[in-house]
Motif scaffolding. Structure first.
Motif, short mmCIF file in Angstrom:
data_model
loop_
_atom_site.label_atom_id
_atom_site.label_comp_id
_atom_site.label_asym_id
_atom_site.label_seq_id
_atom_site.Cartn_x
_atom_site.Cartn_y
_atom_site.Cartn_z
N GLY A 34 103.54 16.47 85.55
CA GLY A 34 103.50 17.81 86.13
C GLY A 34 104.53 18.01 87.21
N TRP A 35 104.31 19.07 87.97
CA TRP A 35 105.23 19.47 89.02
C TRP A 35 104.48 19.91 90.27
CZ3 TRP A 35 110.47 19.11 88.03
CH2 TRP A 35 110.85 18.97 86.68
N PHE A 46 100.69 22.44 94.37
CA PHE A 46 100.61 22.17 92.93
C PHE A 46 101.20 23.33 92.15
CE2 PHE A 46 99.08 20.53 89.03
CZ PHE A 46 98.53 21.57 88.31
N VAL A 47 102.08 23.01 91.20
CA VAL A 47 102.70 24.03 90.35
C VAL A 47 102.06 24.03 88.97
CG1 VAL A 47 104.84 24.81 89.28
CG2 VAL A 47 104.87 23.88 91.61
N GLY A 48 102.07 22.89 88.31
CA GLY A 48 101.49 22.83 86.98
C GLY A 48 101.48 21.39 86.47
N ALA A 49 100.68 21.17 85.45
CA ALA A 49 100.59 19.84 84.86
C ALA A 49 100.13 19.95 83.42
CB ALA A 49 99.63 18.95 85.65
N VAL A 50 100.50 18.94 82.64
CA VAL A 50 100.01 18.81 81.27
C VAL A 50 99.17 17.54 81.23
CG1 VAL A 50 102.19 17.73 80.56
CG2 VAL A 50 100.63 18.63 78.83
N ARG A 51 98.00 17.67 80.65
CA ARG A 51 97.02 16.61 80.70
C ARG A 51 97.46 15.41 79.87
NH1 ARG A 51 91.79 16.50 82.26
NH2 ARG A 51 90.48 14.89 81.35
N LYS A 52 97.08 14.24 80.33
CA LYS A 52 97.33 12.98 79.62
C LYS A 52 96.77 13.04 78.21
CE LYS A 52 95.52 8.27 79.78
NZ LYS A 52 96.70 7.43 79.54
N GLY A 53 97.59 12.72 77.23
CA GLY A 53 97.14 12.63 75.85
C GLY A 53 96.69 13.95 75.25
N SER A 54 97.16 15.04 75.80
CA SER A 54 96.69 16.35 75.37
C SER A 54 97.79 17.38 75.56
CB SER A 54 95.47 16.73 76.21
OG SER A 54 95.11 18.09 76.04
N THR A 55 97.57 18.56 75.00
CA THR A 55 98.48 19.67 75.28
C THR A 55 97.89 20.62 76.31
OG1 THR A 55 97.56 20.88 73.41
CG2 THR A 55 99.53 19.56 72.99
N SER A 56 96.74 20.28 76.85
CA SER A 56 96.12 21.14 77.87
C SER A 56 96.99 21.21 79.11
CB SER A 56 94.74 20.59 78.25
OG SER A 56 93.87 20.61 77.16
N THR A 57 97.12 22.42 79.63
CA THR A 57 97.95 22.63 80.81
C THR A 57 97.16 23.29 81.93
OG1 THR A 57 98.74 24.71 79.85
CG2 THR A 57 100.12 22.76 79.54
N TYR A 58 97.60 23.04 83.15
CA TYR A 58 96.97 23.62 84.33
C TYR A 58 98.08 24.19 85.21
CZ TYR A 58 93.63 20.11 82.67
OH TYR A 58 92.81 19.35 81.89
N TYR A 59 97.75 25.28 85.91
CA TYR A 59 98.75 25.94 86.75
C TYR A 59 98.16 26.31 88.10
CZ TYR A 59 101.38 26.39 82.44
OH TYR A 59 102.06 26.11 81.28
N ALA A 107 91.31 16.84 89.36
CA ALA A 107 92.20 15.88 90.01
C ALA A 107 93.66 16.21 89.75
CB ALA A 107 91.88 14.48 89.54
N TYR A 108 93.95 16.90 88.67
CA TYR A 108 95.34 17.22 88.36
C TYR A 108 95.98 18.10 89.44
CZ TYR A 108 95.56 15.02 83.82
OH TYR A 108 95.59 14.08 82.81
N TYR A 109 95.17 18.79 90.22
CA TYR A 109 95.67 19.69 91.24
C TYR A 109 95.97 18.97 92.56
CZ TYR A 109 94.08 23.41 88.14
OH TYR A 109 93.90 24.25 87.07
N GLN A 110 95.64 17.68 92.62
CA GLN A 110 95.76 16.95 93.87
C GLN A 110 96.95 15.99 93.85
OE1 GLN A 110 93.77 17.91 96.28
NE2 GLN A 110 92.77 19.26 94.80
N PRO A 111 97.79 16.01 94.87
CA PRO A 111 98.95 15.11 94.87
C PRO A 111 98.57 13.63 94.85
CG PRO A 111 98.73 16.25 96.98
CD PRO A 111 97.77 16.89 96.04
#
Length: 127
Positions: A34-35, A46-59, A107-111
């Motif tokens: 992510g970024w 937090f800008v965005g991320a793509v989940r491990k082993g998936s195409t799921s994304t978070y922004y 957790a994806y939203y946390q540095p």
């Protein structure tokens, strides 16, 4: 592990940029990526991320609907397409990658979730 970010630069408000992060030393496609960004005098965001082993994304809320993150597992790259850029998007953008564990969504939203960080690329949006 090395994360190399590129694609930053100067753009006018309303314009677009695409950032690229090339990863080496990571198992292909098996890490969340992510970024984050950090503007002068501000906290890391937090800008965005793509989940491990998936195409799921978070922004992050400030970029939803304008930024799109995608990954190319074959080449171990992640991209950040930034459209409708605003002066407040001006920041150093950092590419990040998770470890081998699969974090829960929040957790994806946390540095602190990301042990791997790239050197950053500067994006400047002029008004």
């Amino acid at each position: 592990v090395q994360l190399q970010a590129s694609g930053g630069g100067l753009v006018q408000a309303g314009g677009s940029l695409r950032l690229t992060c090339s990863a080496s030393g990571l198992p292909y496609g098996r890490n969340g990526m992510g970024w984050f960004r950090q503007a002068p005098g501000k906290e890391r965001e937090f800008v965005g991320a793509v989940r491990k082993g998936s195409t799921s994304t978070y922004y992050g809320d400030s970029v939803k609907g304008r930024f799109t993150i995608s990954r190319d597992n074959a080449n171990n790259r992640v991209y950040l397409q930034m459209n409708s850029l605003r002066p407040e998007d001006t920041a150093v953008y950092y590419c990040v990658a998770t470890g081998m564990a699969n974090p829960i969504m929040s957790a994806y939203y946390q540095p602190s979730t990301y042990p791997y960080w790239g050197q950053g690329t500067l994006v400047t949006v002029s008004s």
